[in-house]
Design an enzyme around this catalytic site. Structure first.
Site, PDB file in Angstrom:
ATOM      1  N   HIS A  67       0.840  -1.203   0.000  1.00  0.00           N
ATOM      2  CA  HIS A  67       0.000   0.000   0.000  1.00  0.00           C
ATOM      3  C   HIS A  67       0.875   1.254   0.000  1.00  0.00           C
ATOM      4  O   HIS A  67       0.678   2.176  -0.804  1.00  0.00           O
ATOM      5  CB  HIS A  67      -0.905  -0.044   1.232  1.00  0.00           C
ATOM      6  N   GLU A  68       1.865   1.283   0.909  1.00  0.00           N
ATOM      7  CA  GLU A  68       2.721   2.467   1.027  1.00  0.00           C
ATOM      8  C   GLU A  68       3.688   2.585  -0.145  1.00  0.00           C
ATOM      9  O   GLU A  68       4.010   3.689  -0.585  1.00  0.00           O
ATOM     10  CB  GLU A  68       3.485   2.425   2.347  1.00  0.00           C
ATOM     11  N   HIS A  71       2.022   4.372  -2.925  1.00  0.00           N
ATOM     12  CA  HIS A  71       2.072   5.825  -2.721  1.00  0.00           C
ATOM     13  C   HIS A  71       3.428   6.389  -3.146  1.00  0.00           C
ATOM     14  O   HIS A  71       3.513   7.406  -3.839  1.00  0.00           O
ATOM     15  CB  HIS A  71       1.845   6.157  -1.243  1.00  0.00           C
TER      16      HIS A  71
END
Length: 380
Positions: A67-68, A71
């Site tokens: 998820h990170e 980003h």
């Protein structure tokens, strides 16, 4: 949130974990091994429950990392520098060195996180269905199904329009695009974040006091974190508004007192603090006059008294590669997050040839902010 252990680099992004990750690993493993797994598939050995529970919790951490990373990768493609990613008790955090240049870039960076979690949730769902069709043991299917559900839940929760969640960033990009005012957009997203946080705190405490469910404490903790993070984000936005357009050269201390690397700790202490050495930190110069690093009184104090006559400043300094540096024309608002994340809360100011021309600390910036705030300077 500073990392405790570095995991190296993934896709060119520095990745680390904070010690508090152990808390979430233990809580998830405990809940699965002592709760969900035995209830759904009784009769298995305790070792099997625990082994699969620990493995599932680690895969969940890998999902948070994905998820990170999404980003971070999209941020770099939109001209936003990424210092790294740290996993901690309440999830993960990608440390961005500067903000998105446009509302569109902000939208892309924010939206890719929930989208990644949603894709992972769908992939785990498909895997669970496939494993079940292949008659794989039900305990394994249960673990994969849990990973599917938790990733979908993570995607939905992060998409809520409240800062500092990804949905809050999406909301800010919309407000920014609509009004053209980044600061006003941040205020709106932060207000939504505080409202959601207080709602979660109230709901969590009600669950504990009225329903006797200790799980409400977790909701209250997350809510409190949202309140604190949303408030900090709003203050940071106000600060960036005050510092907008101000270069480092206007804030720094010019021609700071430096120390030769060859001076011993004993010689330094003999002259401080009543001579020219009356500061808590000093740039260190090598024999050829070039900047070699930075030394602080805290580092000097770590040298045992009996070794000070034989230990040089060069032996105890923090080398230049580990010290935050900046240029005189760099913007203070871009330097500020780097200072907050640095060990010494100060940066050496170097000119284009690498010569030392100044030093800037968090206190220097704080004094300027105080004066500018008193003068009523706030703008996006």
């Amino acid at each position: 949130m500073n990392e405790t252990v570095s995991l190296g680099r993934i896709a060119g992004v520095r990745v680390g974990v904070h010690w508090s990750v152990l808390v979430i690993v233990v809580l998830i493993a405990l809940g699965l091994a002592r709760g969900r797994f035995p209830l759904a598939h009784p009769g298995q050995s305790t070792a099997a429950y625990w082994a699969l529970a620990v493995l599932t919790s680690l895969v969940f951490l890998a999902s948070l990392l994905a998820h990170e990373l999404a980003h971070a990768i999209v941020a770099r493609r939109n001209d936003v520098q990424v210092d790294g990613i740290t996993l901690w008790m309440l999830g993960g955090a990608a440390r961005l060195r500067n903000e998105a240049p446009t509302p569109g870039a902000e939208l892309r960076i924010a939206a890719v996180g929930p989208l990644t979690s949603l894709v992972l949730g769908g992939a785990f769902t498909g895997l669970a269905v496939g494993l079940d069709a292949l008659r794989v043991p039900g305990l394994v299917v249960e673990a994969v199904a849990w990973l599917a559900g938790i990733n979908i839940l993570l995607a939905v929760f992060n998409a809520l329009p409240a800062a500092p969640l990804d949905g809050g960033r999406i909301l800010r990009s919309f407000l920014w695009h609509r009004s053209g005012d980044r600061l006003r957009a941040t205020r709106g997203a932060s207000a939504a974040g505080r409202a959601l946080g207080w709602l979660m705190v109230a709901a969590g405490l009600a669950a504990v006091l009225l329903g006797g469910s200790l799980s409400g404490l977790w909701a209250a903790l997350v809510g409190w974190f949202l309140i604190a993070a949303a408030t900090a984000e709003a203050r940071q936005a106000e600060l960036r508004g005050v510092l907008h357009g101000i270069p480092v050269s206007r804030v720094m201390t010019h021609s700071p007192v430096s120390l030769p690397a060859a001076v011993t700790v004993a010689q330094f202490l003999a002259e401080a603090p009543y001579g020219r050495y009356r500061h808590p930190a000093f740039p260190v110069e090598s024999a050829d006059g070039r900047v070699a690093g930075l030394v602080t009184v805290e580092l000097i104090n770590r040298v045992p008294p009996q070794a000070r006559a034989m230990t040089t400043i060069g032996d105890v300094m923090r080398p230049l590669s580990e010290v935050e540096t900046t240029g005189p024309d760099d913007m203070v608002m871009d330097l500020l997050p780097r200072l907050d994340a640095s060990t010494d809360r100060r940066a050496l100011v170097l000119d284009a040839e690498g010569r030392l021309i100044g030093i800037v600390t968090r206190d220097d910036i704080g004094r300027i902010v105080t004066w500018l705030t008193a003068a009523g300077r706030t703008r996006d």
